[in-house]
Motif scaffolding. Structure first.
Motif, PDB file in Angstrom:
ATOM      1  N   GLY A 224       0.899  -1.220  -0.003  1.00  0.00           N
ATOM      2  CA  GLY A 224       0.292  -0.051  -0.069  1.00  0.00           C
ATOM      3  C   GLY A 224       0.808   1.262  -0.406  1.00  0.00           C
ATOM      4  O   GLY A 224       1.634   1.264  -1.144  1.00  0.00           O
ATOM      5  N   ALA A 225       0.677   2.244   0.651  1.00  0.00           N
ATOM      6  CA  ALA A 225       1.401   3.779   0.830  1.00  0.00           C
ATOM      7  C   ALA A 225       2.771   3.158   0.805  1.00  0.00           C
ATOM      8  O   ALA A 225       4.033   3.938   0.884  1.00  0.00           O
ATOM      9  CB  ALA A 225       0.960   4.330   1.992  1.00  0.00           C
ATOM     10  N   ASN A 226       3.424   2.373   1.956  1.00  0.00           N
ATOM     11  CA  ASN A 226       4.902   1.913   2.174  1.00  0.00           C
ATOM     12  C   ASN A 226       4.744   0.233   1.770  1.00  0.00           C
ATOM     13  O   ASN A 226       4.268  -0.172   2.069  1.00  0.00           O
ATOM     14  CB  ASN A 226       4.903   2.029   3.472  1.00  0.00           C
ATOM     15  N   THR A 227       5.942   0.068   1.406  1.00  0.00           N
ATOM     16  CA  THR A 227       7.125  -1.072   1.565  1.00  0.00           C
ATOM     17  C   THR A 227       7.681  -1.625   2.600  1.00  0.00           C
ATOM     18  O   THR A 227       8.002  -0.672   2.588  1.00  0.00           O
ATOM     19  CB  THR A 227       6.660  -1.866   0.412  1.00  0.00           C
ATOM     20  N   LEU A 228       7.861  -2.942   2.123  1.00  0.00           N
ATOM     21  CA  LEU A 228       9.420  -3.136   3.703  1.00  0.00           C
ATOM     22  C   LEU A 228      11.083  -2.399   2.638  1.00  0.00           C
ATOM     23  O   LEU A 228      10.719  -2.784   1.577  1.00  0.00           O
ATOM     24  CB  LEU A 228       9.206  -4.654   3.767  1.00  0.00           C
ATOM     25  N   ASN A 229      12.012  -1.978   3.290  1.00  0.00           N
ATOM     26  CA  ASN A 229      12.835  -1.708   3.208  1.00  0.00           C
ATOM     27  C   ASN A 229      14.144  -3.263   2.938  1.00  0.00           C
ATOM     28  O   ASN A 229      15.179  -3.218   2.961  1.00  0.00           O
ATOM     29  CB  ASN A 229      13.127  -0.536   4.074  1.00  0.00           C
ATOM     30  N   HIS A 230      13.634  -4.366   3.287  1.00  0.00           N
ATOM     31  CA  HIS A 230      14.216  -4.977   3.368  1.00  0.00           C
ATOM     32  C   HIS A 230      15.092  -6.239   2.382  1.00  0.00           C
ATOM     33  O   HIS A 230      14.296  -5.506   1.447  1.00  0.00           O
ATOM     34  CB  HIS A 230      13.721  -6.745   4.149  1.00  0.00           C
ATOM     35  N   LYS A 231      16.064  -5.882   1.996  1.00  0.00           N
ATOM     36  CA  LYS A 231      17.193  -6.592   0.946  1.00  0.00           C
ATOM     37  C   LYS A 231      17.036  -7.566   0.522  1.00  0.00           C
ATOM     38  O   LYS A 231      16.817  -7.702  -0.810  1.00  0.00           O
ATOM     39  CB  LYS A 231      18.476  -5.664   1.076  1.00  0.00           C
TER      40      LYS A 231
END
Ligand SMILES: Cc1cc2nc3c(=O)[nH]c(=O)nc-3n(C[C@H](O)[C@H](O)[C@H](O)COP(=O)(O)O)c2cc1C
Length: 191
Positions: free
Chosen positions: A110-117
């Motif tokens: 949605g408005a944000n997603t995860l930053n995990h590489k």
């Protein structure tokens, strides 16, 4: 790199638990920091109730306090590894509920997603690879987890590894623990 290792098994000393420990040891071998989330041991509640239902009309919903704590734990890591026994060609319910509640709207999609590489799912399976291929379970589970969850939530590099023969015991269990340590050791290669 900081990596969250999430395990789903009622017995901490199960093969699943030993695989989670081996993955964490492999990460440490390579100089990374592993944080183990033992969902059963911590008494995680997998039920989605109204405080954790997504609000499809707003992007700023504040979820339940316990969910916020889980979101903080997820977000303070740069990598994620899920360790679970395959139950009915999927995650155990407690891990499914952890995804349902924590990988929530405007946090993970949605408005944000995860930053995990990078993300890795390690599924312990009693059946062998040929049985999985025969009915297409191998690609079905992979599509569900890698495409439907990791990819959908913005993690560019996700994959699934099966550890087959999880009920064979003896030599195979020892071998699997060794394979898991290698998976941990090489998890962040190239990043
Ligand atoms: C409820 C349940 C469902 C299971 N479903 C599957 C399955 O769909 N495919 C499979 O290969 N193994 C299945 N198994 C076997 C488990 O994957 C196996 O018991 C587990 O990987 C062994 O690891 P553990 O000793 O840590 O429990 C199932 C086991 C249980 C208890």
């Amino acid at each position: 790199m900081k990596v969250l290792v999430v395990m789903a098994h009622s017995r901490r000393d199960s093969l699943t638990g030993q695989i989670a420990d081996a993955v964490a040891a492999g990460l440490a071998d390579a100089g990374h920091e592993a944080e183990i989330a033992d969902l059963y041991g911590e008494g995680f509640d997998p039920l989605v109730t109204p405080p954790d239902e997504p609000d499809w009309e707003r992007e700023d919903k504040v979820y339940a306090e316990s969910t916020q704590a889980e979101i903080a734990r997820l977000q303070r890591n740069d990598g994620i590894i899920l360790v679970f026994p395959i139950w009915w060609w999927s995650f155990p319910a407690i891990m499914k509920g952890w995804i349902d509640r924590v990988w929530n709207k405007d946090v993970a999609y949605g408005a944000n997603t995860l930053n995990h590489k990078r993300a890795l799912a390690i599924g312990l399976s009693a059946s062998d690879a040929a049985q999985y291929a025969k009915r297409g379970y191998d690609t079905a589970i992979e599509t569900q987890i890698v495409t439907g969850i990791f990819d959908f939530c913005g993690i560019p590099d996700g994959r699934l590894e099966y550890l087959h023969g999880s009920t064979d015991g003896g030599e195979r269990a020892v071998e699997m623990i060794g394979e898991a340590r290698e998976l941990g050791k090489h998890f962040a290669d190239g990043l």
